[in-house]
Design a protein around this motif. Structure first.
Motif, mmCIF file in Angstrom:
data_model
loop_
_atom_site.group_PDB
_atom_site.id
_atom_site.type_symbol
_atom_site.label_atom_id
_atom_site.label_comp_id
_atom_site.label_asym_id
_atom_site.label_seq_id
_atom_site.Cartn_x
_atom_site.Cartn_y
_atom_site.Cartn_z
ATOM 1 N N ALA A 264 -4.734 29.229 -26.315
ATOM 2 C CA ALA A 264 -3.824 27.715 -26.334
ATOM 3 C C ALA A 264 -4.475 26.638 -25.936
ATOM 4 O O ALA A 264 -4.455 25.509 -26.595
ATOM 5 N N ALA A 265 -5.427 26.863 -24.874
ATOM 6 C CA ALA A 265 -6.348 25.544 -24.492
ATOM 7 C C ALA A 265 -7.120 25.267 -25.632
ATOM 8 O O ALA A 265 -7.279 24.000 -25.766
ATOM 9 N N ASP A 266 -7.803 26.154 -26.235
ATOM 10 C CA ASP A 266 -8.528 25.533 -27.367
ATOM 11 C C ASP A 266 -7.865 25.010 -28.411
ATOM 12 O O ASP A 266 -8.403 23.842 -28.827
ATOM 13 N N THR A 267 -6.718 25.372 -28.708
ATOM 14 C CA THR A 267 -5.970 24.513 -29.870
ATOM 15 C C THR A 267 -5.540 23.277 -29.273
ATOM 16 O O THR A 267 -5.955 22.241 -30.057
ATOM 17 N N VAL A 268 -5.279 23.092 -27.973
ATOM 18 C CA VAL A 268 -4.568 21.661 -27.177
ATOM 19 C C VAL A 268 -6.041 21.120 -27.268
ATOM 20 O O VAL A 268 -5.987 19.730 -27.645
ATOM 21 N N GLY A 269 -7.261 21.546 -26.982
ATOM 22 C CA GLY A 269 -8.511 20.627 -26.996
ATOM 23 C C GLY A 269 -8.795 20.367 -28.493
ATOM 24 O O GLY A 269 -9.487 19.136 -28.615
ATOM 25 N N HIS A 270 -8.545 21.127 -29.470
ATOM 26 C CA HIS A 270 -8.848 20.702 -30.993
ATOM 27 C C HIS A 270 -7.999 19.236 -31.230
ATOM 28 O O HIS A 270 -8.758 18.182 -31.543
ATOM 29 N N TRP A 271 -6.665 19.363 -30.928
ATOM 30 C CA TRP A 271 -5.840 18.351 -30.985
ATOM 31 C C TRP A 271 -6.137 17.009 -30.148
ATOM 32 O O TRP A 271 -6.207 15.822 -30.450
ATOM 33 N N LEU A 272 -6.766 17.519 -28.835
ATOM 34 C CA LEU A 272 -7.288 16.427 -28.111
ATOM 35 C C LEU A 272 -8.265 15.528 -28.407
ATOM 36 O O LEU A 272 -8.296 14.317 -28.707
ATOM 37 N N GLY A 273 -9.193 16.325 -29.110
ATOM 38 C CA GLY A 273 -10.429 15.941 -29.400
ATOM 39 C C GLY A 273 -10.271 14.901 -30.837
ATOM 40 O O GLY A 273 -10.783 13.705 -30.947
ATOM 41 N N LEU A 274 -9.263 15.388 -31.459
ATOM 42 C CA LEU A 274 -9.023 14.664 -32.853
ATOM 43 C C LEU A 274 -8.417 13.528 -32.607
ATOM 44 O O LEU A 274 -8.785 12.341 -33.283
ATOM 45 N N GLY A 275 -7.613 13.212 -31.674
ATOM 46 C CA GLY A 275 -6.984 12.176 -31.433
ATOM 47 C C GLY A 275 -7.797 11.245 -30.639
ATOM 48 O O GLY A 275 -7.689 9.900 -30.951
ATOM 49 N N ILE A 276 -8.519 11.761 -29.731
ATOM 50 C CA ILE A 276 -9.632 10.709 -28.973
ATOM 51 C C ILE A 276 -10.493 10.133 -30.077
ATOM 52 O O ILE A 276 -10.638 8.885 -30.128
ATOM 53 N N ALA A 277 -10.948 10.983 -31.065
ATOM 54 C CA ALA A 277 -11.791 10.354 -31.940
ATOM 55 C C ALA A 277 -11.095 9.283 -32.756
ATOM 56 O O ALA A 277 -11.650 8.139 -33.085
ATOM 57 N N GLY A 278 -9.743 9.482 -33.082
ATOM 58 C CA GLY A 278 -9.262 8.086 -33.938
ATOM 59 C C GLY A 278 -9.067 6.983 -32.621
ATOM 60 O O GLY A 278 -9.404 5.863 -33.335
#
Lengths: 377, 377
Positions: B279-293
Motif C-alpha cells: 500500500a505504501a509503495d502504491t501511494v509512493g508511486h502516485w506521490l512521485g508521479l504527482g510531484i514530477a508534474g
C-alpha cells in the motif's frame, strides 16, 4: 505623455522630469514633439514619446520547421523579419548556428542609422538553462546538452549580451506584455505545434523556476493508460493534446508536412466531419483536464492558448468548460477566463525581443549618449 | 547584531542606525544588551536583538480533528498553545466559532505585560478567499460559503487585523520561514492528513494566485481509472495519496480514528508487513508521479513533505526518485531535493502567525510607542 503628465506619474518635480527626459533624449530613446490633435481646437501640446528608432534588439527563433530572425524595436515593433523553412536534415547544431549567423548578419544591416543595438534574444524549442543558454534537451531538434549560448557568441562575434530561453516561456512573456495576457498578473500560456510548451506569469513576473525550466507542462502525466512520449514516459500531456495526438485520434498520418496535416484535421472538424470532430473533442477533453490541474496549482486569472490550441479552442470550449466545472473550485473558476493567443506565430520571437530589451528598459543608461543627439538637445 | 553591524548591513550612517534602533526600542520591539560571550576574552560588545516579548499574534488552526490556538511571538516563538480534540459532530460553523472564541480568550490572558498584540492569523482546511477570509469550500469540515473572517471579527470583538488562509499555504510559509525550506526561493510544500494540500513559494514569495487559492494540488487528476473524490471528480491526486488512499490500498477501514488507522499502516509498512508495504509503495508511486508534474510545472529547488507524507517518505524515497528520473528533465532534477517537513503538526499554526505578523514586520511603526519604554530610552 506631456512632461507634466510624466512628472505627475513619477511623483517628481518639473526640473527632475526635465533632467530625466533630457537623459533619455541624449540617448536617442525618446523624442519630443506635438501630440496628435484629436479634433480638439487650440495649440497642440508637446509630448514625450519613445523613439521607434532609438534602440533595437535582434530576436531569433530556433524552431523545428523554421528559423526566424528579426530586428525588433521598443514596443514590440518588428522592423525587419526573415523566416526560412528548414528541412528535417538541416537540424544539426552546426548547420543551425551557421544559418542563424547568416540571418543575423542580413537582418543587422537593416539597423536604422543612430539606432543602438542592445542585445540578442533567442527562443528555442527545448529545455534551457537561462544563466548561460545551455540547451539540455530539445527533443524535436534531436539536441542534447548543446551550449547554444556559447556557440552563438563565438560564431557571431557581437559585443552585445545574448539571452536564451524556452520558446513557450517567451511566448508567455510576449502575450503578457502585448497580447492576450496584457494586465494579467497571473497567467498560464500554453502552446502546441508538434510538442506542447507552457509558460507561467505569477504576480506579474515570469515564473522561471530554480533552473530556468518551469513550464515543462507537456510532460505532466495525464493518462497512465496512454501512449509512450518521446521523453520515454507513458501518458504525458503532450501525447494527448499535441498535433501528433490530434492526428492519432483522427487516425491520420503526419505525411511529409505534419503542420499541414494537423491544419486539415482542424478544418475538417470545423466542417463537422465526424472523425475529425471526435478527435478534436478527445483532445479537448485532455486539454481541459490538464488546464484544470494547472488552474488548481497556480490559480491564474487567464489561460492563453497558442499554436494549434488557439485554432482548436473554439471547437472545444464547452468541453473545456465542463472540465473546469468538474475539477476547479468556484473561487478559482470565477476569476478565470480562457482565450486564444493574439500574437500568432511571432509570439516567441517577440518574447525573445522582450528578454533582450529588458536590461535596457530596467536601466536606460546602458545605452551610450549619442553625440549627434546631444548637440541638438 | 551590534549597531555598527546593523549600519553596515543597511548601508546607513551611525546616526541613522541610532535613530532606527531608538524607534524600534521605543516600541518595545528590540532590546540592547551584552552579546553572549563565545569563549572570547575581553569586554563583551553591545548588541541589538529582537525583544521576545515585544509583539505577539494569536494564531488559530481550524482543522478537522482538532482546534488549536496559540500566542506566537516574533521568530516563531510559541508563548502559549492550546489544542483541543474535536468530535465529528462538533464541526458546525457556530460551534467552531464559539470554541475558537473561547480558546482565543484563554490564550490572550497569557499576553506578557507590555507586549503588543498585533493581529490574529487563522489557518483553515479549506479553500479561502484571502481578501476577507471567506471560506468557499472546506470538504472535510462540510462547510460551503462560510464568511469565517466576518464571523470571527464579530464574535471576538477584537480591534486587531484578522487574516485567514489555507492550512497548506500557511504550512508552506512556515516551513519556508523557519523549517525545511529556509533559503529556498522555489519551494513546493505538500501535506496530507485526510485530504491533500499544497503550498508554493516562487521567487521567495508565497504563490497566492488570482483568488488566493493556488496550491489546490489535491484535485489534480492523476488516475482516470481511479475512484471518485469528495469533490465529485474521478481520480484526483488526493484519492491516491491521502490517508484514505493508504487505508484503501491496504484494504483497511478507517474505523473510529482514521489518524490512528493510517499511523498503524505506516508502522506495519516499516516493519515489512507485505500488505501495508504494498500500500505504501502504491501511494509512493502516485506521490512521485504527482510531484514530477509539479516539478515540471514550477521547477522548485526543494519539495517539502508534511503530515503523513513526512512519515511515508523514507519508505518510498526510491520509488519517488525513479518517477523523477522517468518524468523530469535533468536540469530540473539536478537542482531538486525532496525532504520531510521539520515543523511537525504546528506548521500551519506557525504559518498563520507569520501571516498575522507580516504587516508589523513590513512596517514596525504600526506598533504604538510604549510610554514606559520611551521614558527609559
Amino acid at each position: 505623455m506631456s512632461r507634466s503628465e510624466l512628472g505627475a506619474a513619477l511623483g517628481v518635480t518639473r526640473s527632475t522630469t526635465g533632467l530625466l527626459v533630457a537623459a533619455l533624449a541624449a540617448r536617442n530613446l525618446v523624442v519630443e514633439g506635438e501630440a496628435a490633435r484629436l479634433g480638439s481646437p487650440g495649440r497642440p501640446s508637446q509630448v514625450v514619446r519613445p523613439n521607434p528608432d532609438g534602440v533595437a534588439v535582434i530576436s531569433v527563433e530556433i524552431a523545428v520547421t523554421s528559423l526566424a530572425v528579426g530586428l525588433v524595436g521598443v514596443g514590440g515593433h518588428i522592423l525587419q523579419l526573415v523566416r526560412t523553412e528548414r528541412e528535417p536534415k538541416g537540424l544539426s547544431v552546426k548547420r543551425t548556428i551557421d544559418d542563424v549567423a547568416q540571418l543575423v548578419e542580413s537582418v543587422r544591416a537593416w539597423l536604422p542609422p543612430g539606432c543602438w543595438l542592445a542585445g540578442l534574444g533567442v527562443a528555442i524549442y527545448g529545455v534551457v538553462r537561462r544563466a548561460d543558454g545551455f540547451v539540455h534537451f530539445a527533443p524535436n531538434l534531436g539536441w542534447h546538452d548543446v551550449p547554444v549560448g556559447k556557440l552563438l557568441v563565438e560564431r557571431l562575434r557581437l559585443s552585445i549580451p545574448v539571452a536564451i530561453a524556452n520558446d513557450a516561456d517567451l511566448g508567455a512573456l510576449a502575450e503578457h506584455t502585448r497580447g492576450a495576457g496584457v494586465g494579467m498578473d497571473h497567467l498560464v500560456y500554453l502552446s502546441s505545434e508538434v510538442g506542447v510548451g507552457g509558460g507561467l506569469i505569477v504576480d506579474g513576473r515570469p515564473l522561471v523556476g530554480a533552473a530556468g525550466c518551469a513550464g515543462e507542462v507537456g510532460h505532466i502525466q495525464v493518462n497512465p493508460a496512454g501512449v509512450r512520449c518521446r521523453c520515454g514516459a507513458i501518458g504525458c500531456w503532450e501525447t494527448e493534446i499535441g498535433g501528433a495526438a490530434l492526428l492519432r485520434h483522427a487516425g491520420r498520418s503526419a505525411g511529409s508536412d505534419s503542420v499541414a496535416a494537423v491544419a486539415r484535421v482542424l478544418d475538417d472538424a470545423v466542417r463537422g466531419e465526424p472523425t475529425a470532430k471526435a478527435a478534436a473533442d478527445t483532445v479537448g477533453h485532455w486539454l481541459g483536464l490538464g488546464i484544470a490541474g494547472l488552474v488548481n496549482t497556480v490559480n491564474p486569472r487567464r489561460v492563453v492558448l497558442g499554436g494549434i490550441l488557439a485554432s482548436l479552442y473554439p471547437l472545444v470550449a464547452e468541453i473545456i468548460d465542463a472540465e473546469m466545472r468538474l475539477r476547479v473550485t468556484a473561487p478559482a473558476r470565477e476569476v478565470l477566463d480562457i482565450r486564444p493567443a493574439e500574437l500568432g506565430p511571432e509570439a516567441a520571437l517577440l518574447g525573445a525581443a522582450e528578454l533582450a530589451l529588458a536590461p535596457v528598459l530596467d536601466d536606460p543608461t546602458l545605452v551610450p549618449v549619442q553625440l549627434t543627439q546631444r548637440r541638438s538637445a
